[in-house]
Design an enzyme around this catalytic site. Structure first.
Site, short mmCIF file in Angstrom:
data_model
loop_
_atom_site.label_atom_id
_atom_site.label_comp_id
_atom_site.label_asym_id
_atom_site.label_seq_id
_atom_site.Cartn_x
_atom_site.Cartn_y
_atom_site.Cartn_z
N ASN A 345 8.48 2.90 28.64
CA ASN A 345 9.82 2.17 28.52
C ASN A 345 10.87 2.88 28.98
O ASN A 345 11.84 3.42 28.29
CB ASN A 345 9.96 2.00 26.81
CG ASN A 345 10.82 1.05 26.36
OD1 ASN A 345 11.34 0.29 27.26
ND2 ASN A 345 11.15 0.74 25.09
N HIS A 376 15.64 0.06 17.40
CA HIS A 376 14.12 -0.66 17.21
C HIS A 376 14.29 -1.24 16.13
O HIS A 376 13.44 -2.51 16.23
CB HIS A 376 13.01 0.57 17.18
CG HIS A 376 12.34 0.94 18.38
ND1 HIS A 376 12.89 1.94 19.21
CD2 HIS A 376 11.59 0.44 19.40
CE1 HIS A 376 12.22 2.27 20.39
NE2 HIS A 376 11.46 1.26 20.37
#
Length: 510
Positions: A345, A376
């Site tokens: 990521n 998140h």
């Protein structure tokens, strides 16, 4: 009737028959089909709306309208949240004082994202871990906050106050509403990102992304490439092959090694601990191809549209990794916790570094992990994972700084060190991310209890026993290294931006 109403509100039912045939949730089928549509559209966009054939205005309008169409198809009227979030933050950019605008945008964008995540998880479908409308909002939040800080750097701070990276990314002019919406909601990145800098996106739209890449380090034109625009065809084909392999592995293997088996009482009682460790590694290995598929496909879509060119390799072949989100081989063969995170990521790691790690005056490592957890979502497992990650990072840093020098005397010793650290890194990563997959507190703590919190305890002992430099001294050294690296480059402004985007992960705190 209630089910039909809910489905119509959250996305199109057009692909319901396909969903039933392949036995996958409709929202996931919609997501994949929209990404494939975006891929085909990206080729058309590059060929028929090329900067040499049309104006930036038309490219902005088409990219934005196509993006809105895709999210309406996938998420129905929940897609209005994207407009609300973008509208609120753009108003702040326009009307708030520039000195505080970036902080207000950060609070509002992250706060609105958190509000949507809370309502989705605790009001509608707790535990439904599939495609949802907050996924695209996470990427939009990254873009909004990045742009806000870049505008702040460009319009309020002096050149000498900025790092080389910040000078490169600084935005010197307030974007128009169309440019802002196009950056946030274009069809190439609206569903799965990746995030990118505003300057890179505008260079792509305006057709200037290729020009600086044709300069050699001495500032002269490289005649070998100056007359031709590189084609992304080979890179797109390669990435689509990676997508196909990743999807096939995930669909065939993930159900064989479910992570949930690691907390099954019968499995814990009857399986030797070493086999539990090996099974955990296999289960996490089977989980990762899902992310490989999503991020590689998104990268291929951007490349197909002409976005992502990053100069040339030494052999003259074009590089298309400007906004790539992962390096699979470096992930699977990582020999340190940092190396794994640097290649996983990637664009999110860059965002965290630019808006938090580089700017937080107190304990930036902990602040960065906390921000990552908040971004998140609101599942408790996310916070357990990132709190564990803080300890892992500190322990890995202390171990590497104190132990690694003893193994650099010979190739054999270094090879032994690499094998041991590879195994340790894979176990540490798997142990850390179990709560991220299980989501809930109970199952996550049950897993850690079955391992007697052994890695937590080992990390604590390493941090207490092994000395490591304070973070501000490490940051000062890294800044000096980065300044030295940047100072050695005599290319133009955009060339420095490319170098920063590719290399700044290598200069993060270790």
């Amino acid at each position: 009737m209630a089910t039909e109403t809910t489905s119509s509100c959250t996305g199109s039912n057009l692909l319901q028959p396909i969903s039933e045939i392949i036995n996958l949730p409709l929202d996931q089928v919609n997501f994949v089909m929209c990404q494939l549509f975006a891929l085909l559209t990206a080729f058309w966009f590059r060929l028929y709306l090329h900067p040499s054939k049309t104006s930036p205005f038309i490219r902005h309008v088409v990219a934005t309208l196509l993006g809105f169409y895709l999210v309406l198809f996938c998420f129905g009227w929940y897609a209005l949240h994207f407009l609300v979030q973008s509208g609120l933050t753009y108003s702040i950019m326009i009307f708030a004082e520039l000195e505080h605008m970036h902080k207000l945008c950060f609070i509002v964008a992250l706060g609105y994202l958190s509000f949507c995540q809370i309502t989705r998880v605790y009001v509608f479908d707790y535990g439904m871990y599939s495609a949802d409308f907050t996924g695209p909002m996470m990427v939009i939040t990254q873009k909004i906050t990045s742009l806000a800080f870049e505008i702040h750097d460009g319009l309020t701070r002096k050149e000498e106050q900025l790092t080389p990276s910040q000078r490169c990314l600084a935005v010197r002019k307030m974007p128009s509403l169309l440019e802002y919406l196009s950056y946030n909601c274009n069809f190439m990145g609206i569903l799965a990102g990746p995030t990118c800098s505003y300057n890179d996106y505008m260079a792509f739209i305006e057709g200037t992304a290729y020009q600086p890449r044709h300069l050699e380090t001495n500032g002269k034109e490289n005649g070998k490439y100056k007359h031709t625009e590189p084609s992304p065809k080979n890179n797109v084909i390669s990435k689509l092959c990676t997508c196909a392999i990743s999807l096939a592995i995930f669909l065939s293997v993930s159900k064989i090694f479910p992570v949930e088996r690691s907390i099954d009482d019968k499995f814990i009682a009857s399986t030797p601990f070493i086999l539990q460790v090996f099974y955990l590694y296999l289960s996490m290995l089977a989980t990762r191809p899902k992310y490989y598929f999503i991020w590689t496909l998104s990268d291929a879509i951007n490349n197909a549209a002409g976005f992502g060119f990053n100069g040339y390799n030494k052999d003259g072949t074009p590089r298309w990794d400007l906004i790539s989100n992962l390096r699979i081989l470096d992930i699977e063969f990582a020999t340190s916790f940092k190396m794994f995170l640097d290649n996983w990521n990637i664009q999110t790691a860059l965002w965290l570094k630019r808006v938090c790690y580089e700017r937080c005056p107190i304990n930036p490592t902990a602040a960065t992990f906390l921000l990552s957890a908040m971004w998140h979502g609101v599942y408790p497992g996310y916070y357990l994972t990132f709190l564990t990650g803080i300890g892992m990072t500190m322990a890995a840093r202390a171990l590497r700084h104190n132990i690694r020098p003893y193994f650099l005397g010979s190739t054999t010793h270094k090879s032994v060190y690499d094998v041991i650290t590879w195994a340790g890194t894979q176990v540490a990563i798997c142990y850390t991310v179990v709560p991220f997959v299980l989501l809930a507190v109970g199952p996550s703590l049950k897993f850690y209890r079955s391992w007697y919190y052994c890695i937590h305890i080992a990390c604590l002992l390493l941090v207490l026993a092994l000395p490591v430099k304070p973070w501000h001294l490490r940051a000062k050294e890294e800044q000096q290294q980065q300044n030295s690296l940047q100072g050695g480059l005599t290319g133009d402004h955009n060339s420095q931006c490319i170098t920063d985007n590719n290399c700044n992960q290598k200069h993060k705190a270790t």
